[in-house]
Design an enzyme around this catalytic site. Structure first.
Site, PDB file in Angstrom:
ATOM      1  N   LYS A  93       4.237 -10.979   0.001  1.00 46.17           N
ATOM      2  CA  LYS A  93       2.984 -10.592  -0.672  1.00 46.17           C
ATOM      3  C   LYS A  93       3.297  -9.685  -1.862  1.00 46.17           C
ATOM      4  CE  LYS A  93       0.544  -6.976   1.020  1.00 46.17           C
ATOM      5  NZ  LYS A  93       0.263  -5.887   0.092  1.00 46.17           N
ATOM      6  N   ASN A  94       4.189  -8.724  -1.647  1.00 42.83           N
ATOM      7  CA  ASN A  94       4.421  -7.707  -2.683  1.00 42.83           C
ATOM      8  C   ASN A  94       5.312  -8.188  -3.817  1.00 42.83           C
ATOM      9  OD1 ASN A  94       2.716  -6.120  -1.263  1.00 42.83           O
ATOM     10  ND2 ASN A  94       4.277  -4.750  -0.445  1.00 42.83           N
TER      11      ASN A  94
ATOM     12  N   CYS B 271      -7.020   5.101  -1.287  1.00 42.49           N
ATOM     13  CA  CYS B 271      -7.250   4.305  -0.071  1.00 42.49           C
ATOM     14  C   CYS B 271      -6.863   5.202   1.111  1.00 42.49           C
ATOM     15  CB  CYS B 271      -6.398   3.037  -0.093  1.00 42.49           C
ATOM     16  SG  CYS B 271      -4.655   3.358   0.071  1.00 42.49           S
TER      17      CYS B 271
ATOM     18  N   ARG C  81      -3.099   7.159  -4.421  1.00 42.44           N
ATOM     19  CA  ARG C  81      -2.693   6.000  -5.230  1.00 42.44           C
ATOM     20  C   ARG C  81      -2.882   6.235  -6.734  1.00 42.44           C
ATOM     21  NH1 ARG C  81      -2.139   1.863  -1.507  1.00 42.44           N
ATOM     22  NH2 ARG C  81      -0.492   1.117  -2.860  1.00 42.44           N
TER      23      ARG C  81
ATOM     24  N   LEU D 225       2.013   7.492 -13.679  1.00 41.54           N
ATOM     25  CA  LEU D 225       3.332   7.045 -14.183  1.00 41.54           C
ATOM     26  C   LEU D 225       3.192   5.736 -14.964  1.00 41.54           C
ATOM     27  CD1 LEU D 225       5.440   7.907 -11.013  1.00 41.54           C
ATOM     28  CD2 LEU D 225       5.338   9.201 -13.160  1.00 41.54           C
TER      29      LEU D 225
ATOM     30  N   ASP E  95       6.398   0.772   4.491  1.00 39.73           N
ATOM     31  CA  ASP E  95       5.529  -0.304   5.003  1.00 39.73           C
ATOM     32  C   ASP E  95       5.914  -0.745   6.403  1.00 39.73           C
ATOM     33  OD1 ASP E  95       5.119  -1.998   1.794  1.00 39.73           O
ATOM     34  OD2 ASP E  95       4.282  -0.157   2.625  1.00 39.73           O
TER      35      ASP E  95
ATOM     36  N   ARG F 160      -5.085  -9.389   5.021  1.00 42.93           N
ATOM     37  CA  ARG F 160      -4.705  -9.145   3.620  1.00 42.93           C
ATOM     38  C   ARG F 160      -3.233  -9.430   3.401  1.00 42.93           C
ATOM     39  NH1 ARG F 160      -5.144  -3.580   1.801  1.00 42.93           N
ATOM     40  NH2 ARG F 160      -3.988  -4.608   0.148  1.00 42.93           N
TER      41      ARG F 160
HETATM   42  C1  EPZ Z   1       3.821  -0.875  -3.566  1.00 40.67           C
HETATM   43  O1  EPZ Z   1       2.679  -0.107  -3.851  1.00 40.67           O
HETATM   44  C2  EPZ Z   1       3.445  -1.768  -2.396  1.00 40.67           C
HETATM   45  N1  EPZ Z   1       2.306  -2.632  -2.758  1.00 40.67           N
HETATM   46  C3  EPZ Z   1       3.062  -0.916  -1.183  1.00 40.67           C
HETATM   47  O2  EPZ Z   1       2.840  -1.821  -0.091  1.00 40.67           O
HETATM   48  C4  EPZ Z   1       4.246  -0.026  -0.820  1.00 40.67           C
HETATM   49  O3  EPZ Z   1       3.900   0.799   0.261  1.00 40.67           O
HETATM   50  C5  EPZ Z   1       4.610   0.835  -2.045  1.00 40.67           C
HETATM   51  O4  EPZ Z   1       4.911  -0.026  -3.179  1.00 40.67           O
HETATM   52  C6  EPZ Z   1       5.825   1.712  -1.782  1.00 40.67           C
HETATM   53  O5  EPZ Z   1       6.926   0.918  -1.431  1.00 40.67           O
HETATM   54  C7  EPZ Z   1       2.529  -3.707  -3.548  1.00 40.67           C
HETATM   55  O6  EPZ Z   1       3.633  -3.965  -3.990  1.00 40.67           O
HETATM   56  C8  EPZ Z   1       1.329  -4.556  -3.845  1.00 40.67           C
HETATM   57  P1  EPZ Z   1       4.172   3.132  -5.571  1.00 40.67           P
HETATM   58  P2  EPZ Z   1       2.640   0.807  -5.210  1.00 40.67           P
HETATM   59  O7  EPZ Z   1       3.593   3.164  -6.944  1.00 40.67           O
HETATM   60  O8  EPZ Z   1       3.489   0.221  -6.251  1.00 40.67           O
HETATM   61  C9  EPZ Z   1       3.184   7.720  -6.088  1.00 40.67           C
HETATM   62  C10 EPZ Z   1       1.678  -2.766   1.705  1.00 40.67           C
HETATM   63  O9  EPZ Z   1       1.454  -2.313   2.841  1.00 40.67           O
HETATM   64  N2  EPZ Z   1       2.784   7.332  -7.451  1.00 40.67           N
HETATM   65  O10 EPZ Z   1       5.611   2.762  -5.420  1.00 40.67           O
HETATM   66  O11 EPZ Z   1       1.208   1.068  -5.501  1.00 40.67           O
HETATM   67  C11 EPZ Z   1       2.224   7.160  -5.045  1.00 40.67           C
HETATM   68  O12 EPZ Z   1       1.139   8.075  -4.861  1.00 40.67           O
HETATM   69  C12 EPZ Z   1       1.510  -1.870   0.493  1.00 40.67           C
HETATM   70  O13 EPZ Z   1       2.071  -3.936   1.466  1.00 40.67           O
HETATM   71  C13 EPZ Z   1       2.463   8.342  -8.361  1.00 40.67           C
HETATM   72  O14 EPZ Z   1       2.516   9.536  -8.051  1.00 40.67           O
HETATM   73  O15 EPZ Z   1       3.308   2.146  -4.666  1.00 40.67           O
HETATM   74  C14 EPZ Z   1       3.091   7.072  -3.816  1.00 40.67           C
HETATM   75  O16 EPZ Z   1       3.134   8.335  -3.194  1.00 40.67           O
HETATM   76  C15 EPZ Z   1       0.965  -0.498   0.856  1.00 40.67           C
HETATM   77  N3  EPZ Z   1       2.086   7.980  -9.631  1.00 40.67           N
HETATM   78  C16 EPZ Z   1       4.481   6.753  -4.380  1.00 40.67           C
HETATM   79  O17 EPZ Z   1       4.429   7.112  -5.768  1.00 40.67           O
HETATM   80  C17 EPZ Z   1       2.022   6.669 -10.028  1.00 40.67           C
HETATM   81  O18 EPZ Z   1       1.685   6.407 -11.209  1.00 40.67           O
HETATM   82  C18 EPZ Z   1       4.886   5.295  -4.268  1.00 40.67           C
HETATM   83  O19 EPZ Z   1       3.871   4.545  -4.871  1.00 40.67           O
HETATM   84  C19 EPZ Z   1       2.340   5.657  -9.080  1.00 40.67           C
HETATM   85  C20 EPZ Z   1       2.728   6.015  -7.802  1.00 40.67           C
END
Ligand code: EPZ
Length: 420
Positions: A22-23, A115, A120, A124, A306, A398
């Protein structure tokens, strides 16, 4: 709303086919917006999230067709304004911003909002877009990015919890059509980022370093259509490996990639569970009594956040004290109170959950709250004595393709019912 009705206590046995990731699929679907030519993406899992993303692409003007896991996307003429009613419902849709900015030099997308697992933020992502030369405006719950021209630059994507997966995806896609060379420092190293880079390269992008913390993208004028097969879903594979261990069964994970699961395999081995290569597949089963272990979630190649909830269900069965520390999201312990309803003894201490494992679990009605918490409750229900009803399984649909059918094939007594 639908629920799963599970009669626990049956060891899972047999083989399960691992679906496409999915990701990986979501950003790759978005990347098809970067060209006016048709793209063919194989092994796209049939999930509510991927169906949603297809609807978002259509709301932008693209044509999509999903047939037996093969998705065709033709974004001949598109506009940069997404259908807000759609976009605001799935955080993953933020990854349309990069391609829209790259192709149209403008994008207007609803802010994803938080969420249950955390705020979220997208700071960045926006920092990266600005570094490429875009002007950012936030008003009325929407974020708008616009640029006369995108110019290559060096940008740093390190944030509060390491890098950002979709932020790295977004910036790779925008930089692919920027003038000049872009270097992303502190990029996410997840396999899904590597898979997106492979698809972009097939479209004619010039990318090196994907999978490492430094990714270099040399912008090109245009990208062309491409074909690509999405990698298998490492989180689904992890979920089934843990379900096999939790029920004291033996399950072959068909198509799972051992190289994407090293942190999980290492930790499961420490807990008394063997995940071994069997030709092109992996096989999971207990090799000894379950042992309590400590787990800390980290960016890839560390232990995946995850899989944290699913691992907690397993460790609730392991005699002794396991400490699970969540370092990626600020509130990803929604499953703890529901696991307690099944008899698990877990206390939350800040970013850690202290699991006093070894007591047998007994079935009860529980409530799913998010995608991976739901998977944890299904695993606990499969291991518990008696009947467990997992409510609100739309969360599960989902991200897991036909989970109940796959589990029934492995001998589980599970069926989908309307919630009483
Ligand atoms: C991806 O989400 C995945 N979703 C998530 O999977 C996964 O948990 C996550 O990466 C971490 O591995 C998809 O790929 C669709 P991040 P993403 O930006 O990219 C902080 C699932 O269950 N952050 O890597 O949205 C954020 O708050 C889902 O399949 C900032 O601070 O996650 C978090 O603490 C859930 N500023 C950390 O970084 C930003 O601009 C990681 O978030 C962006 C993120």
């Amino acid at each position: 709303m639908e629920s799963f009705l599970i009669k626990g206590g049956v060891p899972l046995h047999g083989e399960v086919a691992i679906s496409g990731s999915k990701n990986a699929a979501l950003p790759i679907m978005a990347a098809a917006l970067l060209t006016g030519e048709p793209c063919v993406i194989r092994r796209v899992p049939d999930l509510s999230d991927t169906r949603f993303m297809a609807r978002i692409l259509e709301s932008l003007g693209a044509a999509t067709k999903l047939e037996r896991g093969t998705l065709t996307v033709h974004a001949q003429k598109i506009r940069g304004y997404a259908d807000y009613e759609l976009v605001r419902k799935m955080r993953g849709s933020i990854c349309i911003m990069g391609p829209l900015l790259g192709r149209l030099k403008q994008a207007r997308v609803s802010l994803p909002g938080g969420c249950v697992i955390g705020a979220r933020p997208i700071n960045l992502h926006l920092k990266g877009f600005q570094a490429l030369g875009a002007k950012i405006k936030i008003e009325g719950g929407y974020v708008e990015a616009a640029a006369k021209q995108l110019g290559g630059t060096i940008l740093f994507l390190g944030g509060r919890a390491g890098s950002t997966v979709l932020g790295t995806a977004n910036l790779m896609m925008a930089a692919a059509l920027a003038a000049g060379v872009t270097v992303i420092e502190s990029a996410a190293c997840e396999p899904e980022v590597v898979d997106l880079a492979a698809f972009l390269t097939a479209m004619g992008a010039k990318i090196s370093g994907a999978g490492s913390p430094t990714i270099t993208i040399t912008g090109v004028k245009k990208l062309h259509g491409a074909e690509h097969e999405v990698i298998p879903d490492r989180i689904e594979a992890a979920t089934f490996a843990i379900a096999a261990a939790a029920t004291n069964g033996e399950v072959t994970l068909r198509g799972a990639r051992a190289d994407h699961l090293r942190a999980l395999t290492d930790k499961l081995n420490e807990a008394g569970v063997a995940v071994e290569r069997r030709g092109e597949n992996l096989r999971a089963r207990r090799r000894a009594a379950l042992k309590a272990v400590d787990v800390t979630t980290l960016p890839y190649p560390g232990f995946p956040t995850d899989v944290q909830a699913q691992m907690m269900s397993l460790l609730a069965l392991a005699p002794g004290i396991s400490i699970i520390t969540e370092r990626i999201f600020e509130s990803r312990f929604m499953h703890v109170s529901e696991l307690a309803r099944l008899g698990a003894d877990i206390e939350i201490e800040g970013p850690s959950a202290i699991v006093k494992g070894g007591r047998p679990l007994s079935g009860a009605p529980v409530m799913a709250s998010d995608l991976r918490a739901s998977a944890a409750l299904v695993i606990a229900g499969l291991a518990a004595k008696g009947e467990t009803q997992v409510n609100r399984i739309y969360h599960l649909d989902r991200g897991y393709e036909g989970m109940d059918a796959k589990l029934r094939k492995l001998g589980a007594r599970i069926r989908r019912v309307e919630e009483k």
